[in-house]
Design an enzyme around this catalytic site. Structure first.
Site, PDB file in Angstrom:
ATOM      1  CG  ASP A   9      -1.979   1.272   1.317  1.00  0.00           C
ATOM      2  OD1 ASP A   9      -2.306   1.427   0.311  1.00  0.00           O
ATOM      3  OD2 ASP A   9      -1.872   1.828   2.397  1.00  0.00           O
ATOM      4  CB  SER A  10       0.120   4.740  -0.730  1.00  0.00           C
ATOM      5  OG  SER A  10      -0.874   4.939   0.377  1.00  0.00           O
ATOM      6  CB  CYS A  72      -2.958   0.634  -2.349  1.00  0.00           C
ATOM      7  SG  CYS A  72      -3.186   2.403  -3.001  1.00  0.00           S
ATOM      8  CD  GLU A 151       0.031   6.885   5.709  1.00  0.00           C
ATOM      9  OE1 GLU A 151       1.032   6.535   6.085  1.00  0.00           O
ATOM     10  OE2 GLU A 151      -0.666   5.841   5.253  1.00  0.00           O
ATOM     11  CB  CYS A 183      -9.420   4.721   0.288  1.00  0.00           C
ATOM     12  SG  CYS A 183      -7.844   5.381   1.119  1.00  0.00           S
ATOM     13  CG  HIS A 185      -5.057   5.356   4.205  1.00  0.00           C
ATOM     14  ND1 HIS A 185      -4.494   4.675   3.037  1.00  0.00           N
ATOM     15  CD2 HIS A 185      -3.947   5.710   4.644  1.00  0.00           C
ATOM     16  CE1 HIS A 185      -3.259   4.765   3.138  1.00  0.00           C
ATOM     17  NE2 HIS A 185      -2.912   5.407   4.037  1.00  0.00           N
TER      18      HIS A 185
END
Ligand code: DGL
Length: 269
Positions: A9-10, A72, A151, A183, A185
């Site tokens: 993932d990012s 992701c 994040e 997403c 996240h």
């Protein structure tokens, strides 16, 4: 040596998939890569996301994984076909599993999708949903402010609640009965999102369905880990590892070891 499932993932978002893989497939070894130095991917052009994803896959291939999971949505939308053409092992993204879960859950064929700008711009969800269910009505909204807050580990802060309210204000009046968290996240923000959308809107995280599909693919290829193996998971991130480790350990509820990676190849931006 036990062959791992490589998950990328990012940043920390793919940990939502990792947690579900650990729960559903406790014998499987996981190697995780979070590209925290270059997160967020959402605002970047698709070509850049492709280049970053390919670079991570090149890095992960040295561990001889048995499967790659692009955990992701932004990278799945931009780079899935490219990665599939590069490697000879199974590659799974998170969009199809999320789409299947939403189709199973929606009773009024009206589905919301939230994701990064890159994912929403790609129209990958609309295309995947309508290719299975042509009459489905899709309400999409890009929420660029949310992944960066995750994040930073800000899941319940005032700033986050305000950002969630502002991001979802348009969608709130749409007649959907389920909302895809497009997403990886966003499951970190489930509480805030569900407060804003109300209890009548079911939130769909692709993590659960993705883990189920990993299981089916490994079973199909007779690649499930033999019983009796105790997996040792490995985590890599390209940015400062302190906060990543803290978020990961809180989310996964276990101690983990993290190896920082410094990209040698100059990055595009
Ligand atoms: N977790 C990623 C996704 O599912 C993207 C977040 C970002 O880097 O913008 O799209």
């Amino acid at each position: 040596m036990q062959q791992a499932i490589a998950i990328l993932d990012s940043g920390v978002g793919g940990l939502t998939v990792v947690k579900e893989v650990m729960r559903q497939l406790p014998l499987e070894k996981i190697i995780y890569f979070g590209d925290t130095a270059r997160s967020p991917y959402g605002p970047r052009p698709a070509e850049e996301v492709q280049a970053f994803t390919a670079q991570i896959v090149d890095y992960l291939i040295q561990f001889n994984p048995k499967m790659i999971v692009i955990a992701c949505n932004t990278a799945t939308a931009a780079a899935m076909d490219l990665i599939r053409s590069k490697v000879s092992i199974p590659v799974l993204g998170v969009i199809s599993p999320g789409v299947r879960a939403a189709i199973k859950s929606s009773f009024n064929a009206r589905v919301g999708v939230i994701g990064t700008e890159g994912t929403i711009r790609s129209k990958a969800y609309e295309q995947a949903l309508t290719s299975i269910s042509p009459n489905i009505q899709v309400f999409s909204q890009a929420c660029p402010d949310l992944a960066p807050l995750v994040e930073k580990g800000l899941f319940d802060s005032d700033e986050t609640i305000q950002a969630v309210e502002a991001s979802l204000s348009v969608l709130r009046s749409s007649p959907m009965d389920c909302l895809i968290l497009g997403c990886t996240h966003y499951p970190f923000l489930t509480r805030a999102i569900s407060e804003v959308m109300g209890s009548e809107v079911k939130l769909i995280s692709s993590a659960d369905e993705t883990a189920r599909e990993i299981s089916a693919i490994l079973h199909h290829h007779e690649m499930l880990s033999p019983t009796g193996m105790v997996p040792f998971h490995q985590f890599y991130c390209s940015g400062e590892p302190g906060l990543f480790k803290q978020i990961a350990q809180n989310w996964l509820k276990e101690e983990i070891s993290i190896t920082p990676v410094v990209w040698q190849v100059p990055t595009i931006r």
